[in-house]
Design a protein around this motif. Sequence first.
Motif, PDB file in Angstrom:
ATOM      1  N   VAL A 178       0.880  -1.118   0.152  1.00  0.00           N
ATOM      2  CA  VAL A 178      -0.020   0.032   0.172  1.00  0.00           C
ATOM      3  C   VAL A 178       0.904   1.220   0.042  1.00  0.00           C
ATOM      4  O   VAL A 178       1.743   1.298   1.024  1.00  0.00           O
ATOM      5  CB  VAL A 178      -0.910   0.006   1.321  1.00  0.00           C
ATOM      6  N   LYS A 179       0.985   2.226  -1.089  1.00  0.00           N
ATOM      7  CA  LYS A 179       1.641   3.306  -1.250  1.00  0.00           C
ATOM      8  C   LYS A 179       1.218   4.203  -0.469  1.00  0.00           C
ATOM      9  O   LYS A 179       1.902   5.267   0.211  1.00  0.00           O
ATOM     10  CB  LYS A 179       1.988   3.626  -2.764  1.00  0.00           C
ATOM     11  N   GLN A 180      -0.210   4.624  -0.744  1.00  0.00           N
ATOM     12  CA  GLN A 180      -0.668   5.748  -0.126  1.00  0.00           C
ATOM     13  C   GLN A 180      -2.307   5.467  -0.040  1.00  0.00           C
ATOM     14  O   GLN A 180      -2.889   4.799  -0.634  1.00  0.00           O
ATOM     15  CB  GLN A 180      -0.322   7.012  -0.784  1.00  0.00           C
ATOM     16  N   VAL A 181      -3.034   6.406   0.933  1.00  0.00           N
ATOM     17  CA  VAL A 181      -4.365   6.424   0.864  1.00  0.00           C
ATOM     18  C   VAL A 181      -4.761   8.072   0.496  1.00  0.00           C
ATOM     19  O   VAL A 181      -4.345   8.692   0.935  1.00  0.00           O
ATOM     20  CB  VAL A 181      -4.873   6.134   2.342  1.00  0.00           C
ATOM     21  N   ILE A 182      -5.886   8.184  -0.232  1.00  0.00           N
ATOM     22  CA  ILE A 182      -6.413   9.231  -0.700  1.00  0.00           C
ATOM     23  C   ILE A 182      -7.902   9.200  -0.473  1.00  0.00           C
ATOM     24  O   ILE A 182      -8.581   8.510  -0.681  1.00  0.00           O
ATOM     25  CB  ILE A 182      -6.108   9.741  -2.095  1.00  0.00           C
ATOM     26  N   ILE A 183      -8.262  10.353   0.617  1.00  0.00           N
ATOM     27  CA  ILE A 183      -9.516  10.572   0.823  1.00  0.00           C
ATOM     28  C   ILE A 183      -9.911  11.608  -0.231  1.00  0.00           C
ATOM     29  O   ILE A 183      -9.666  12.775  -0.025  1.00  0.00           O
ATOM     30  CB  ILE A 183      -9.934  11.194   2.337  1.00  0.00           C
ATOM     31  N   HIS A 184     -10.847  11.077  -1.458  1.00  0.00           N
ATOM     32  CA  HIS A 184     -10.958  11.734  -2.431  1.00  0.00           C
ATOM     33  C   HIS A 184     -12.447  12.359  -2.886  1.00  0.00           C
ATOM     34  O   HIS A 184     -12.760  13.178  -3.670  1.00  0.00           O
ATOM     35  CB  HIS A 184     -10.396  10.575  -3.599  1.00  0.00           C
ATOM     36  N   LYS A 185     -13.473  12.317  -1.788  1.00  0.00           N
ATOM     37  CA  LYS A 185     -14.869  12.541  -2.109  1.00  0.00           C
ATOM     38  C   LYS A 185     -15.360  12.564  -0.814  1.00  0.00           C
ATOM     39  O   LYS A 185     -15.351  11.857   0.104  1.00  0.00           O
ATOM     40  CB  LYS A 185     -15.271  11.649  -3.090  1.00  0.00           C
ATOM     41  N   LEU A 186     -16.334  13.493  -0.688  1.00  0.00           N
ATOM     42  CA  LEU A 186     -17.122  13.564   0.294  1.00  0.00           C
ATOM     43  C   LEU A 186     -18.618  14.120  -0.211  1.00  0.00           C
ATOM     44  O   LEU A 186     -18.794  15.033  -0.726  1.00  0.00           O
ATOM     45  CB  LEU A 186     -16.808  14.923   1.185  1.00  0.00           C
ATOM     46  N   VAL A 187     -19.586  13.009   0.220  1.00  0.00           N
ATOM     47  CA  VAL A 187     -20.974  13.367  -0.306  1.00  0.00           C
ATOM     48  C   VAL A 187     -21.718  13.112   0.913  1.00  0.00           C
ATOM     49  O   VAL A 187     -21.975  12.170   1.457  1.00  0.00           O
ATOM     50  CB  VAL A 187     -21.334  12.451  -1.404  1.00  0.00           C
ATOM     51  N   ASP A 188     -22.679  14.290   1.264  1.00  0.00           N
ATOM     52  CA  ASP A 188     -23.697  14.191   2.227  1.00  0.00           C
ATOM     53  C   ASP A 188     -23.144  13.602   3.700  1.00  0.00           C
ATOM     54  O   ASP A 188     -23.509  12.658   4.337  1.00  0.00           O
ATOM     55  CB  ASP A 188     -24.834  13.158   1.895  1.00  0.00           C
ATOM     56  N   GLY A 189     -21.835  14.106   3.935  1.00  0.00           N
ATOM     57  CA  GLY A 189     -21.145  13.730   5.102  1.00  0.00           C
ATOM     58  C   GLY A 189     -20.597  12.683   5.210  1.00  0.00           C
ATOM     59  O   GLY A 189     -20.044  11.915   5.971  1.00  0.00           O
ATOM     60  N   VAL A 190     -20.595  11.756   4.002  1.00  0.00           N
ATOM     61  CA  VAL A 190     -19.642  10.435   3.736  1.00  0.00           C
ATOM     62  C   VAL A 190     -18.435  10.603   3.145  1.00  0.00           C
ATOM     63  O   VAL A 190     -18.429  11.204   2.017  1.00  0.00           O
ATOM     64  CB  VAL A 190     -20.655   9.216   3.371  1.00  0.00           C
ATOM     65  N   PHE A 191     -17.321  10.267   3.933  1.00  0.00           N
ATOM     66  CA  PHE A 191     -16.212  10.400   3.118  1.00  0.00           C
ATOM     67  C   PHE A 191     -15.681   9.147   2.241  1.00  0.00           C
ATOM     68  O   PHE A 191     -15.978   8.039   2.637  1.00  0.00           O
ATOM     69  CB  PHE A 191     -14.912  10.535   4.031  1.00  0.00           C
ATOM     70  N   PHE A 192     -15.303   9.305   0.986  1.00  0.00           N
ATOM     71  CA  PHE A 192     -14.873   8.090   0.072  1.00  0.00           C
ATOM     72  C   PHE A 192     -13.530   8.255  -0.093  1.00  0.00           C
ATOM     73  O   PHE A 192     -12.532   9.350  -0.244  1.00  0.00           O
ATOM     74  CB  PHE A 192     -15.512   8.311  -1.124  1.00  0.00           C
ATOM     75  N   SER A 193     -12.807   7.034  -0.038  1.00  0.00           N
ATOM     76  CA  SER A 193     -11.210   7.097  -0.030  1.00  0.00           C
ATOM     77  C   SER A 193     -10.791   5.826  -1.352  1.00  0.00           C
ATOM     78  O   SER A 193     -11.367   5.089  -1.590  1.00  0.00           O
ATOM     79  CB  SER A 193     -10.841   6.447   1.180  1.00  0.00           C
ATOM     80  N   SER A 194      -9.838   5.988  -1.653  1.00  0.00           N
ATOM     81  CA  SER A 194      -8.880   4.955  -2.209  1.00  0.00           C
ATOM     82  C   SER A 194      -7.594   4.719  -1.829  1.00  0.00           C
ATOM     83  O   SER A 194      -6.957   5.342  -1.255  1.00  0.00           O
ATOM     84  CB  SER A 194      -8.657   5.864  -3.835  1.00  0.00           C
ATOM     85  N   ILE A 195      -7.271   3.384  -1.998  1.00  0.00           N
ATOM     86  CA  ILE A 195      -6.182   2.902  -1.446  1.00  0.00           C
ATOM     87  C   ILE A 195      -5.347   2.502  -2.883  1.00  0.00           C
ATOM     88  O   ILE A 195      -5.576   1.899  -3.817  1.00  0.00           O
ATOM     89  CB  ILE A 195      -6.419   1.409  -0.720  1.00  0.00           C
ATOM     90  N   ILE A 196      -3.877   3.106  -2.852  1.00  0.00           N
ATOM     91  CA  ILE A 196      -3.010   3.217  -3.864  1.00  0.00           C
ATOM     92  C   ILE A 196      -2.255   1.906  -3.660  1.00  0.00           C
ATOM     93  O   ILE A 196      -1.494   1.980  -2.736  1.00  0.00           O
ATOM     94  CB  ILE A 196      -2.450   4.289  -4.296  1.00  0.00           C
ATOM     95  N   CYS A 197      -2.249   0.795  -4.318  1.00  0.00           N
ATOM     96  CA  CYS A 197      -1.373  -0.173  -4.257  1.00  0.00           C
ATOM     97  C   CYS A 197      -0.372  -0.547  -5.340  1.00  0.00           C
ATOM     98  O   CYS A 197      -0.743   0.106  -6.342  1.00  0.00           O
ATOM     99  CB  CYS A 197      -2.218  -1.594  -3.965  1.00  0.00           C
ATOM    100  N   GLU A 198       0.525  -1.123  -4.981  1.00  0.00           N
ATOM    101  CA  GLU A 198       1.691  -1.483  -6.057  1.00  0.00           C
ATOM    102  C   GLU A 198       2.054  -2.991  -5.779  1.00  0.00           C
ATOM    103  O   GLU A 198       2.496  -3.553  -4.895  1.00  0.00           O
ATOM    104  CB  GLU A 198       2.953  -0.627  -6.106  1.00  0.00           C
ATOM    105  N   ARG A 199       2.226  -3.738  -6.928  1.00  0.00           N
ATOM    106  CA  ARG A 199       2.544  -5.090  -7.304  1.00  0.00           C
ATOM    107  C   ARG A 199       3.434  -5.390  -8.269  1.00  0.00           C
ATOM    108  O   ARG A 199       2.925  -4.976  -9.530  1.00  0.00           O
ATOM    109  CB  ARG A 199       1.585  -6.206  -6.995  1.00  0.00           C
ATOM    110  N   ASP A 200       4.534  -5.765  -8.403  1.00  0.00           N
ATOM    111  CA  ASP A 200       5.415  -6.049  -9.624  1.00  0.00           C
ATOM    112  C   ASP A 200       5.536  -4.489 -10.435  1.00  0.00           C
ATOM    113  O   ASP A 200       5.223  -4.705 -11.467  1.00  0.00           O
ATOM    114  CB  ASP A 200       4.923  -7.284 -10.311  1.00  0.00           C
ATOM    115  N   ARG A 201       5.558  -3.511  -9.643  1.00  0.00           N
ATOM    116  CA  ARG A 201       5.800  -2.224 -10.339  1.00  0.00           C
ATOM    117  C   ARG A 201       4.585  -1.707 -11.149  1.00  0.00           C
ATOM    118  O   ARG A 201       4.515  -0.728 -11.906  1.00  0.00           O
ATOM    119  CB  ARG A 201       6.784  -2.167 -11.244  1.00  0.00           C
TER     120      ARG A 201
END
Length: 207
Positions: free
Chosen positions: A76-99
């Motif tokens: 897991v390279k980083q986590v990004i909280i990328h969206k907020l809708v009606d008080g709910v936060f949405f996030s993405s996990i940026i992963c890497e395997r074999d580049r």
Amino acid sequence: MSLVKLTIKGISYSQTQNGAYALILNEVDGERKLPIVIGAFEAQSIAIALEKEIKPPRPLTHDLFKNFADRFDVVVKQVIIHKLVDGVFFSSIICERDRIEEIIDARTSDAIALALRFNAPIFTYKNILDKAGIYLKLNPEQDAEGNTTQQEDVLSEPQTFGTETVSGEGYSAYSLQELNDMLEGAVQNEDYEKAAKIRDEISKRES
């Protein structure tokens, strides 16, 4: 859109509201806090990862995910909280395997629990922090020589909060000015769960 790095300031919990927790994220190069209401299981998992010295006898779900990822060389390279809708936060996990990089959608609480286990940085977009971030005012205090010093009113460890039980629907009866006054009071009392709910009501009206 520019990314803003966040760190975890602490977790607040309520003795009057079962299962109510607020995860407090802190802007690295600023004074804003981002409170996010999370569930009891995720709060426990994040708290255990923060303590580091506490080792559960058997792996929790997020520990299992970490073990699984390690076995198959997924990072897991980083986590990004990328969206907020009606008080709910949405996030993405940026992963890497074999580049090869992959992006996986996740609940914010799960994403942060995993970020801690991988020592991965946590980010959000500036516009989300502008919309949902809360400033904590500095309380002036005098030192022994009478000089005024500044101490930030923030969580250093989990604390109780939330002596009032006001539902989200109850906030609709208040004016925008009253909501802003209530938000300031909740922040001063370190009632971060209430502050998050009031902030969400204000955001709905301003959107």
